[in-house]
Design an enzyme around this catalytic site. Structure first.
Site, PDB file in Angstrom:
ATOM      1  N   CYS A   6       0.565  -1.998   0.058  1.00  0.00           N
ATOM      2  CA  CYS A   6      -0.055   0.402  -0.091  1.00  0.00           C
ATOM      3  C   CYS A   6       0.822   1.538  -0.105  1.00  0.00           C
ATOM      4  O   CYS A   6       1.856   1.007  -0.022  1.00  0.00           O
ATOM      5  CB  CYS A   6      -0.850   0.369   1.429  1.00  0.00           C
ATOM      6  SG  CYS A   6      -2.053  -1.715   1.316  1.00  0.00           S
TER       7      CYS A   6
HETATM    8  N1  GLN Z   1      -1.035  -6.682   3.994  1.00  0.00           N
HETATM    9  C1  GLN Z   1      -2.030  -5.618   3.687  1.00  0.00           C
HETATM   10  C2  GLN Z   1      -2.874  -5.691   2.735  1.00  0.00           C
HETATM   11  O1  GLN Z   1      -3.268  -7.006   2.610  1.00  0.00           O
HETATM   12  C3  GLN Z   1      -1.545  -3.616   3.395  1.00  0.00           C
HETATM   13  C4  GLN Z   1      -0.729  -4.741   1.755  1.00  0.00           C
HETATM   14  C5  GLN Z   1      -0.448  -3.551   1.378  1.00  0.00           C
HETATM   15  O2  GLN Z   1       0.485  -3.071   1.954  1.00  0.00           O
HETATM   16  N2  GLN Z   1      -0.155  -3.536   0.417  1.00  0.00           N
HETATM   17  O3  GLN Z   1      -4.103  -4.390   3.542  1.00  0.00           O
END
Ligand code: GLN
Length: 230
Positions: free
Chosen positions: A2
């Site tokens: 994210c």
């Molecule tokens: N693991 C977290 C999720 O699935 C954050 C994912 C991310 O940082 N892209 O939302």
């Protein structure tokens, strides 16, 4: 992975942070520039801010670029403390509004950019979702934000494949860790921005090295290496 963003300083509109800059989270939702894992962040978004000390959130499981209602209202939301994120769900994780950051315990707003094996985390009855980030947030809330650096270093040791970039704020303080992904900081005369990647080409953006804790109090910034860093 994210992308997340935090602001601590003078009141600003949420739109001026999340939507308006040329490389804002809005653009990062479909064309991030520094993202190492994943191509886009289309699995949801969240914008949180403090309003007279109360944490308020607007979260979704849809792409940020498609939300005309948020685009209409965000210019009217002003706050001196904002935490926002766009999400690229880790494989196997639920896609639902409650899995989008920011998470809260009522005092802090918290975002996690990364992933962690839930098997290394204690079962958390008060996690907002079964997504790894919500279980991790529950642990961080339980241990207290003063222990953020220690908690991240400990979880990182238990799961060597984890990536643990955390961003959290409570209205008067903002904290962040780097553990496996990018983070940049812009110090302005009216406050501090922490963001997974710069939202514009201002030469004042500074890259935060990996495995560090950033603490912002008023406009004072402190950077400390995390334990376990060689
Ligand atoms: N693991 C977290 C999720 O699935 C954050 C994912 C991310 O940082 N892209 O939302």
């Amino acid at each position: 992975m994210c992308r997340h963003l935090g602001w601590l300083g003078a009141p600003r509109s949420v739109a001026s942070l999340v939507l308006d800059p040329p490389q804002a989270l809005l653009v990062q939702s479909y064309a991030p520039r520094r993202q190492k894992n994943g191509l886009m962040n289309a699995d949801g978004w969240g914008a949180g801010f403090f309003d007279d000390g109360v944490a308020r959130r607007w979260r979704s499981d849809k792409p940020l670029w498609g939300d005309a209602s948020f685009a209409s209202v965000a210019p009217a939301l002003h706050s001196g403390c904002v935490v926002a994120a766009v999400r690229s769900a880790t494989i196997g994780m639920p896609i639902e509004p409650s899995a989008s950051a920011p998470f809260t315990d009522g005092h802090w707003l918290l975002s996690h950019n990364g992933l962690v094996d839930r098997a290394v985390l204690p079962l958390a009855a008060n996690a907002e979702s079964t997504v790894d980030s919500a279980v991790l947030a529950a642990l961080i809330f339980e241990r207290g934000l003063d222990a953020l650096g220690d908690t991240v270093a400990e979880v990182g040791e238990r799961d060597p494949n984890s990536r643990l970039n955390i961003l959290a704020a409570n209205g008067s303080r903002m904290l962040a860790t780097t553990w496996g992904d990018t983070l940049s900081m812009l110090r302005r005369s009216d406050g501090v921005v922490l963001a997974s990647e710069p939202y514009d080409d201002d030469p004042g953006w500074q890259d935060i090295p990996d495995r560090h804790l950033v603490v912002v109090d008023d406009s004072h910034v402190e950077l400390t290496p995390l334990k376990g860093t060689a």
